[in-house]
Design a protein around this motif. Sequence first.
Motif, short mmCIF file in Angstrom:
data_model
loop_
_atom_site.label_atom_id
_atom_site.label_comp_id
_atom_site.label_asym_id
_atom_site.label_seq_id
_atom_site.Cartn_x
_atom_site.Cartn_y
_atom_site.Cartn_z
N HIS A 65 98.88 27.00 90.28
CA HIS A 65 100.09 27.11 89.48
C HIS A 65 101.26 27.62 90.31
O HIS A 65 102.39 27.14 90.16
CB HIS A 65 99.86 28.02 88.27
CG HIS A 65 100.97 27.96 87.27
ND1 HIS A 65 101.37 26.79 86.66
CD2 HIS A 65 101.78 28.93 86.78
CE1 HIS A 65 102.37 27.04 85.84
NE2 HIS A 65 102.64 28.34 85.90
N GLY A 66 101.00 28.55 91.20
CA GLY A 66 102.06 29.05 92.08
C GLY A 66 102.63 27.95 92.94
O GLY A 66 103.85 27.84 93.12
N TRP A 67 101.74 27.11 93.47
CA TRP A 67 102.20 25.99 94.29
C TRP A 67 102.98 24.99 93.44
O TRP A 67 104.05 24.54 93.83
CB TRP A 67 101.01 25.30 94.96
CG TRP A 67 101.43 24.15 95.81
CD1 TRP A 67 101.50 22.84 95.45
CD2 TRP A 67 101.88 24.22 97.15
NE1 TRP A 67 101.96 22.07 96.49
CE2 TRP A 67 102.21 22.90 97.56
CE3 TRP A 67 102.04 25.26 98.06
CZ2 TRP A 67 102.69 22.62 98.83
CZ3 TRP A 67 102.52 24.96 99.32
CH2 TRP A 67 102.83 23.66 99.70
N LEU A 68 102.43 24.64 92.30
CA LEU A 68 103.05 23.66 91.42
C LEU A 68 104.44 24.07 90.99
O LEU A 68 105.36 23.25 90.94
CB LEU A 68 102.16 23.46 90.18
CG LEU A 68 102.61 22.46 89.13
CD1 LEU A 68 102.57 21.05 89.69
CD2 LEU A 68 101.71 22.57 87.90
N THR A 69 104.63 25.36 90.71
CA THR A 69 105.91 25.84 90.19
C THR A 69 106.80 26.46 91.26
O THR A 69 107.95 26.80 90.98
CB THR A 69 105.68 26.90 89.09
OG1 THR A 69 104.98 28.01 89.65
CG2 THR A 69 104.91 26.30 87.92
N GLY A 70 106.26 26.63 92.46
CA GLY A 70 107.03 27.27 93.52
C GLY A 70 107.20 28.77 93.31
O GLY A 70 108.13 29.37 93.84
#
Length: 105
Positions: A57-62
Motif C-alpha cells: 500500500h505504501g508503494w501504491l500510494t507513495g
Amino acid sequence: MNFAAPADQLFDHGLRFEDPRLPEWSAMRVQANRYRVKAIPDDWFEKVLLAEALYDHGWLTGDQALIDEANKIAASLPESEMRGSLRRKRDAVAAGEAPYEKPGD
C-alpha cells in the motif's frame, strides 16, 4: 469478523484487472491486517502479513510513512520468522521497485 482473506482477494483482483478501486481495497487490506495484529499481538505471522500489506500500500500510494512502518516491523522480526515474501517486498522497495507483481504474470 475476519476480513483479511477477502481483502487479500480484492487486492489481487485489483492488481490483475487494473481496477480503479485498487487503492481503496489496498487500504482495506492494511486495516484488516492491523485488526489481526491487534487481536493477536504476539503472533509474528500476523505482523509479517501486516508488513507485507504496508509495503504494497505504501508503494501504491507513495506513502513513505507506511513503508517506514513496514521497515520497522520487518526489523523487529526474529530471523526465524522472516518470510521470503516479506524479504522480497522489503528489498524491492529499497531498490525502487514495486513490491508486487500482477497475479498470473
